[in-house]
Design a protein around this motif. Structure first.
Motif, PDB file in Angstrom:
ATOM      1  N   CYS A   1      23.683   7.121  61.095  1.00  0.00           N
ATOM      2  CA  CYS A   1      24.146   6.214  60.247  1.00  0.00           C
ATOM      3  C   CYS A   1      25.012   6.822  58.837  1.00  0.00           C
ATOM      4  CB  CYS A   1      23.199   5.732  59.029  1.00  0.00           C
ATOM      5  SG  CYS A   1      22.180   4.258  60.173  1.00  0.00           S
ATOM      6  N   LYS A   2      24.695   8.093  58.914  1.00  0.00           N
ATOM      7  CA  LYS A   2      25.060   9.124  57.663  1.00  0.00           C
ATOM      8  C   LYS A   2      26.418   9.567  57.615  1.00  0.00           C
ATOM      9  CE  LYS A   2      21.583  12.537  56.828  1.00  0.00           C
ATOM     10  NZ  LYS A   2      21.312  13.868  57.907  1.00  0.00           N
ATOM     11  N   SER A   3      27.063   9.035  58.964  1.00  0.00           N
ATOM     12  CA  SER A   3      28.678   8.588  58.998  1.00  0.00           C
ATOM     13  C   SER A   3      29.410   7.506  58.505  1.00  0.00           C
ATOM     14  CB  SER A   3      29.281   9.052  60.868  1.00  0.00           C
ATOM     15  OG  SER A   3      30.684   9.123  60.650  1.00  0.00           O
ATOM     16  N   SER A   4      29.859   7.287  57.692  1.00  0.00           N
ATOM     17  CA  SER A   4      30.730   5.793  57.291  1.00  0.00           C
ATOM     18  C   SER A   4      31.331   5.664  58.456  1.00  0.00           C
ATOM     19  CB  SER A   4      31.782   5.909  55.871  1.00  0.00           C
ATOM     20  OG  SER A   4      32.287   6.842  56.845  1.00  0.00           O
ATOM     21  N   TRP A   5      31.845   6.300  59.080  1.00  0.00           N
ATOM     22  CA  TRP A   5      32.696   5.433  60.834  1.00  0.00           C
ATOM     23  C   TRP A   5      31.769   5.232  61.542  1.00  0.00           C
ATOM     24  CZ3 TRP A   5      37.459   4.433  59.180  1.00  0.00           C
ATOM     25  CH2 TRP A   5      38.227   5.466  58.712  1.00  0.00           C
ATOM     26  N   ASN A   6      30.205   5.956  61.742  1.00  0.00           N
ATOM     27  CA  ASN A   6      29.928   5.257  62.991  1.00  0.00           C
ATOM     28  C   ASN A   6      28.722   3.571  62.245  1.00  0.00           C
ATOM     29  OD1 ASN A   6      29.712   7.210  64.380  1.00  0.00           O
ATOM     30  ND2 ASN A   6      28.416   8.333  63.585  1.00  0.00           N
ATOM     31  N   VAL A   7      29.080   4.328  61.159  1.00  0.00           N
ATOM     32  CA  VAL A   7      28.616   2.553  59.842  1.00  0.00           C
ATOM     33  C   VAL A   7      30.006   1.628  61.183  1.00  0.00           C
ATOM     34  CG1 VAL A   7      27.538   1.259  58.210  1.00  0.00           C
ATOM     35  CG2 VAL A   7      27.283   3.610  58.493  1.00  0.00           C
ATOM     36  N   PHE A   8      30.607   1.490  60.473  1.00  0.00           N
ATOM     37  CA  PHE A   8      31.671   0.912  61.089  1.00  0.00           C
ATOM     38  C   PHE A   8      32.545   0.566  61.861  1.00  0.00           C
ATOM     39  CE2 PHE A   8      36.306   0.490  61.369  1.00  0.00           C
ATOM     40  CZ  PHE A   8      36.988  -0.689  61.048  1.00  0.00           C
ATOM     41  N   ASP A   9      31.980   1.873  63.228  1.00  0.00           N
ATOM     42  CA  ASP A   9      31.906   0.988  64.649  1.00  0.00           C
ATOM     43  C   ASP A   9      30.656  -0.124  64.868  1.00  0.00           C
ATOM     44  OD1 ASP A   9      34.320   2.689  64.969  1.00  0.00           O
ATOM     45  OD2 ASP A   9      33.186   4.002  65.869  1.00  0.00           O
ATOM     46  N   ALA A  10      29.796   0.299  64.325  1.00  0.00           N
ATOM     47  CA  ALA A  10      28.672  -0.435  64.614  1.00  0.00           C
ATOM     48  C   ALA A  10      28.870  -1.610  63.655  1.00  0.00           C
ATOM     49  CB  ALA A  10      26.903  -0.129  63.726  1.00  0.00           C
ATOM     50  N   LEU A  11      29.158  -2.134  63.430  1.00  0.00           N
ATOM     51  CA  LEU A  11      29.571  -3.556  61.997  1.00  0.00           C
ATOM     52  C   LEU A  11      30.138  -4.476  63.326  1.00  0.00           C
ATOM     53  CD1 LEU A  11      29.529  -5.258  59.834  1.00  0.00           C
ATOM     54  CD2 LEU A  11      31.756  -4.359  59.152  1.00  0.00           C
ATOM     55  N   ILE A  12      31.420  -4.106  63.778  1.00  0.00           N
ATOM     56  CA  ILE A  12      32.695  -3.742  64.681  1.00  0.00           C
ATOM     57  C   ILE A  12      31.849  -4.171  65.783  1.00  0.00           C
ATOM     58  CG2 ILE A  12      34.344  -3.747  65.849  1.00  0.00           C
ATOM     59  CD1 ILE A  12      35.694  -1.990  63.797  1.00  0.00           C
ATOM     60  N   THR A  13      30.655  -3.445  66.608  1.00  0.00           N
ATOM     61  CA  THR A  13      30.369  -3.971  67.763  1.00  0.00           C
ATOM     62  C   THR A  13      28.969  -5.212  67.358  1.00  0.00           C
ATOM     63  OG1 THR A  13      30.399  -1.737  68.266  1.00  0.00           O
ATOM     64  CG2 THR A  13      28.551  -2.982  69.531  1.00  0.00           C
ATOM     65  N   ALA A  14      29.120  -4.958  66.185  1.00  0.00           N
ATOM     66  CA  ALA A  14      27.858  -6.597  66.142  1.00  0.00           C
ATOM     67  C   ALA A  14      28.949  -8.152  65.796  1.00  0.00           C
ATOM     68  CB  ALA A  14      27.495  -6.258  64.312  1.00  0.00           C
ATOM     69  N   LEU A  15      29.921  -8.160  65.459  1.00  0.00           N
ATOM     70  CA  LEU A  15      30.457  -9.134  65.716  1.00  0.00           C
ATOM     71  C   LEU A  15      31.265  -9.387  66.690  1.00  0.00           C
ATOM     72  CD1 LEU A  15      33.351  -7.730  61.974  1.00  0.00           C
ATOM     73  CD2 LEU A  15      31.442 -10.046  61.877  1.00  0.00           C
ATOM     74  N   SER A  16      31.171  -8.291  67.770  1.00  0.00           N
ATOM     75  CA  SER A  16      32.145  -8.915  69.071  1.00  0.00           C
ATOM     76  C   SER A  16      31.148  -8.939  69.499  1.00  0.00           C
ATOM     77  CB  SER A  16      32.282  -6.845  69.239  1.00  0.00           C
ATOM     78  OG  SER A  16      33.455  -6.555  68.911  1.00  0.00           O
ATOM     79  N   ILE A  17      29.626  -8.420  68.964  1.00  0.00           N
ATOM     80  CA  ILE A  17      28.253  -9.596  70.058  1.00  0.00           C
ATOM     81  C   ILE A  17      27.677 -11.148  69.618  1.00  0.00           C
ATOM     82  CG2 ILE A  17      26.343  -8.816  70.359  1.00  0.00           C
ATOM     83  CD1 ILE A  17      26.363  -6.276  70.147  1.00  0.00           C
ATOM     84  N   VAL A  18      28.188 -10.890  68.286  1.00  0.00           N
ATOM     85  CA  VAL A  18      28.290 -12.592  67.232  1.00  0.00           C
ATOM     86  C   VAL A  18      29.017 -13.032  68.179  1.00  0.00           C
ATOM     87  CG1 VAL A  18      28.560 -13.398  65.657  1.00  0.00           C
ATOM     88  CG2 VAL A  18      26.870 -11.643  65.582  1.00  0.00           C
ATOM     89  N   GLY A  19      30.589 -12.741  68.684  1.00  0.00           N
ATOM     90  CA  GLY A  19      31.586 -13.270  68.944  1.00  0.00           C
ATOM     91  C   GLY A  19      31.135 -13.746  70.293  1.00  0.00           C
ATOM     92  N   VAL A  20      30.880 -12.897  71.396  1.00  0.00           N
ATOM     93  CA  VAL A  20      30.288 -13.052  72.807  1.00  0.00           C
ATOM     94  C   VAL A  20      29.351 -14.511  73.251  1.00  0.00           C
ATOM     95  CG1 VAL A  20      29.137 -11.758  74.511  1.00  0.00           C
ATOM     96  CG2 VAL A  20      31.035 -10.975  73.512  1.00  0.00           C
ATOM     97  N   LEU A  21      28.474 -13.821  72.018  1.00  0.00           N
ATOM     98  CA  LEU A  21      27.547 -14.687  72.053  1.00  0.00           C
ATOM     99  C   LEU A  21      27.930 -16.224  71.506  1.00  0.00           C
ATOM    100  CD1 LEU A  21      24.678 -12.845  70.278  1.00  0.00           C
ATOM    101  CD2 LEU A  21      24.678 -13.740  73.147  1.00  0.00           C
TER     102      LEU A  21
END
Length: 244
Positions: free
Chosen positions: A169-189
């Motif tokens: 979580c120290k890297s803002s780009w990692n947090v950004f990737d995690a957010l997109i991954t979460a949106l993808s999971i919600v979209g699939v579900l």
């Protein structure tokens, strides 16, 4: 309008005679060329004079941009100095053998190139999605969407396992990737568990497009473009306020 004059000249056949529509169609080409070349010439003159005047004002201000205040110029100078100072982001592998193995597996150039290929390929597949698709094609797109989401989640879980949540979580780009991954999971579900009549379903399907934004951390040219837009915001806002 110039187009009205063009149509009038195309219909002209002689003095004191009734005009005939489209009697001289070739004259229309002359008008198009005249407007095309003339517009570019006038535009070039305006741009040339504007640039020349801009540099004159800049020289009078001792090299400072006339579009920025003194405080904004100082802020821009600091931002450029920070951008020119490159700090390499190094993640130290854990002493645990399993986490050390996962670290070596995830943080390498081959995995980055593979993820870029997956994102680009998924974006191309989404380009071919269209209204009223047949069942086989829609099922293929859905399966592709699930596979890409699983790959995103596996990458996310592997990085969390390798470096831990705090370091991740120290890297803002990692947090950004995690957010997109979460949106993808919600979209699939939602896409697979809800009915087609859900009103918010098309919105979540549109969110698949944000996956292409994961290319930003890996594309240096795009990052430079975004940084340039960020730096130009004070000058653009000053010009916008003047126009308003």
């Amino acid at each position: 309008l110039w187009s009205d004059v063009m149509f009038a000249t195309q219909a002209a056949v002689g003095r004191e005679t009734q005009p005939i529509p489209e009697a001289n169609e070739h004259i229309g080409l002359l008008w198009v060329l005249f407007m095309f070349i003339g517009s570019f010439t006038v535009l070039s003159l305006i741009v040339g004079v504007s640039i020349n005047k801009f540099y004159e004002i800049k020289e009078e201000a001792n090299g400072q941009s006339p579009l920025l205040t003194t405080q904004q110029q100082q802020w821009l100078t600091v931002q450029q100095m920070l951008a020119s100072t490159y700090i390499e982001d190094i993640t130290v592998p854990s002493d645990n053998k399993f986490r050390h193995f996962v670290h070596k597996l995830v943080f390498n150039k081959l995995v980055d190139n593979f993820m870029m290929f997956i994102i680009i390929a998924n974006t191309i597949v989404m380009f071919f999605a269209h209204y009223n698709m047949n069942k086989q094609y829609e099922r293929a797109v859905n399966i592709t969407n699930i596979i890409v989401t699983v790959i995103f989640f596996v990458e996310f879980a592997a990085k969390i396992t390798a470096i831990g949540v705090r370091t991740y979580c120290k890297s803002s780009w990692n947090v950004f990737d995690a957010l997109i991954t979460a949106l993808s999971i919600v979209g699939v579900l939602v896409d697979n568990l809800s009915t087609d009549s859900a009103s918010f379903l098309p919105v979540l399907r549109v969110l698949r497009v944000v996956r292409i934004l994961r290319l930003i951390p890996r594309a240096k040219g795009v990052r430079k473009l975004i940084r340039t837009l960020y730096w130009s915001f004070p000058a653009v806002s000053n010009v916008a306020f003047v126009l308003l």
